[in-house]
Scaffold this active site. Sequence first.
Site, mmCIF file in Angstrom:
data_model
loop_
_atom_site.group_PDB
_atom_site.id
_atom_site.type_symbol
_atom_site.label_atom_id
_atom_site.label_comp_id
_atom_site.label_asym_id
_atom_site.label_seq_id
_atom_site.Cartn_x
_atom_site.Cartn_y
_atom_site.Cartn_z
ATOM 1 N N LYS A 201 0.846 -1.218 0.000
ATOM 2 C CA LYS A 201 0.000 0.000 0.000
ATOM 3 C C LYS A 201 0.872 1.256 0.000
ATOM 4 C CE LYS A 201 -2.086 -0.582 3.963
ATOM 5 N NZ LYS A 201 -1.550 -1.868 4.403
ATOM 6 N N ARG B 144 11.971 -2.657 11.089
ATOM 7 C CA ARG B 144 10.957 -2.124 12.008
ATOM 8 C C ARG B 144 10.614 -3.199 13.031
ATOM 9 N NH1 ARG B 144 6.301 0.152 8.017
ATOM 10 N NH2 ARG B 144 5.007 -0.794 9.625
ATOM 11 N N ARG C 12 -0.183 -8.906 13.288
ATOM 12 C CA ARG C 12 -0.695 -7.823 12.438
ATOM 13 C C ARG C 12 -1.639 -8.372 11.371
ATOM 14 N NH1 ARG C 12 4.394 -5.136 10.103
ATOM 15 N NH2 ARG C 12 2.975 -3.599 9.238
ATOM 16 N N ARG D 232 -9.016 1.876 9.522
ATOM 17 C CA ARG D 232 -8.645 0.483 9.762
ATOM 18 C C ARG D 232 -9.672 -0.245 10.612
ATOM 19 N NH1 ARG D 232 -2.517 1.102 9.196
ATOM 20 N NH2 ARG D 232 -1.651 -0.990 9.304
ATOM 21 N N ARG E 10 11.738 -6.917 4.770
ATOM 22 C CA ARG E 10 11.678 -5.475 4.533
ATOM 23 C C ARG E 10 12.645 -4.734 5.461
ATOM 24 N NH1 ARG E 10 5.901 -2.473 4.676
ATOM 25 N NH2 ARG E 10 5.952 -2.806 6.916
HETATM 26 P P1 AMP Z 1 1.522 0.783 8.780
HETATM 27 O O1 AMP Z 1 2.791 1.518 8.481
HETATM 28 O O2 AMP Z 1 0.334 1.326 8.058
HETATM 29 O O3 AMP Z 1 1.680 -0.712 8.623
HETATM 30 O O4 AMP Z 1 1.217 1.032 10.338
HETATM 31 C C1 AMP Z 1 2.109 0.595 11.334
HETATM 32 C C2 AMP Z 1 1.362 0.468 12.640
HETATM 33 O O5 AMP Z 1 0.854 1.755 13.042
HETATM 34 C C3 AMP Z 1 0.143 -0.439 12.598
HETATM 35 O O6 AMP Z 1 0.465 -1.818 12.760
HETATM 36 C C4 AMP Z 1 -0.665 0.102 13.772
HETATM 37 O O7 AMP Z 1 -0.143 -0.337 15.008
HETATM 38 C C5 AMP Z 1 -0.408 1.610 13.673
HETATM 39 N N1 AMP Z 1 -1.443 2.252 12.823
HETATM 40 C C6 AMP Z 1 -1.270 2.816 11.608
HETATM 41 N N2 AMP Z 1 -2.430 3.278 11.131
HETATM 42 C C7 AMP Z 1 -3.368 2.987 12.061
HETATM 43 C C8 AMP Z 1 -4.768 3.175 12.128
HETATM 44 N N3 AMP Z 1 -5.464 3.756 11.145
HETATM 45 N N4 AMP Z 1 -5.406 2.737 13.256
HETATM 46 C C9 AMP Z 1 -4.758 2.164 14.277
HETATM 47 N N5 AMP Z 1 -3.428 1.937 14.260
HETATM 48 C C10 AMP Z 1 -2.728 2.339 13.157
#
Ligand code: AMP
Length: 233
Positions: free
Chosen positions: A13, A160, A171, A88, A127
Amino acid sequence: MRLIFLGPPGIGKGTQAKLLAEQRSLAHLSTGDMFRSVISRKTDLGTLAKSFIDKGKLVPDDFVLDMVNERLREDDTASGYIFDGFPRTVPQVEGFKKLLKELGQLIDHVIALEGNDTVLVERLSSRRTCPDCGKIINLIFSPPKMSGQCDGCRGELFQRNDDKPEVIQKRLDVYEEQTEPLVNYYESKALLRRVDGMGSVHEVAERIDKYLSLIHISEPTRLGMISYAVFCL
Ligand code: AMP
């Protein structure tokens, strides 16, 4: 144009949203990046977000919605944006609906990237991220020229915490339970397009571009095409 990218962790994404945002001069709004930024600045929100993110859990909805509310009032979002990683959960969809109404905005399309879990786990665990320029690389598909170093700025690549094997499965489970229902929700609103997220970055980008170009044929062109079709009958 205002878009949402939905999809499981590791589907690409972020990469696709960034690419499309650059091509179409839209703001790229990644809630994950926003959280990583407050974590690196060691703010109170950052400390709180880290305690959830490191365990593979979602940050509570109220914090996410407050952050999005603030971000959408910044000038660079005026000409359109792509949300990557938001909404989400169902309460986030509800909160976002209210916020859009307040701002007098509508979402044009939701792109749902799809793929299989085995490939996602492989992509996530290989990654690496550059802390200096933010570049994301994959040790299998695009290995750096110098081991452990960013090709662009020579930053020291790191993994990460939430890309570590013990967190990845959590996740994916959270995605399935809390985010996947949004795919059906946006589909029922006739806003969603499912796009195959497997293949190279270029292949997936082409699929997205093809879809958006098809539905964004300008009105005069569309009318012209309809008149021509009627004329030919
Ligand atoms: P991402 O980079 O989008 O994979 O986000 C990394 C982490 O940030 C996720 O696994 C969540 O813990 C947190 N996170 C990001 N966006 C959201 C969201 N919209 N709602 C809740 N937690 C989020």
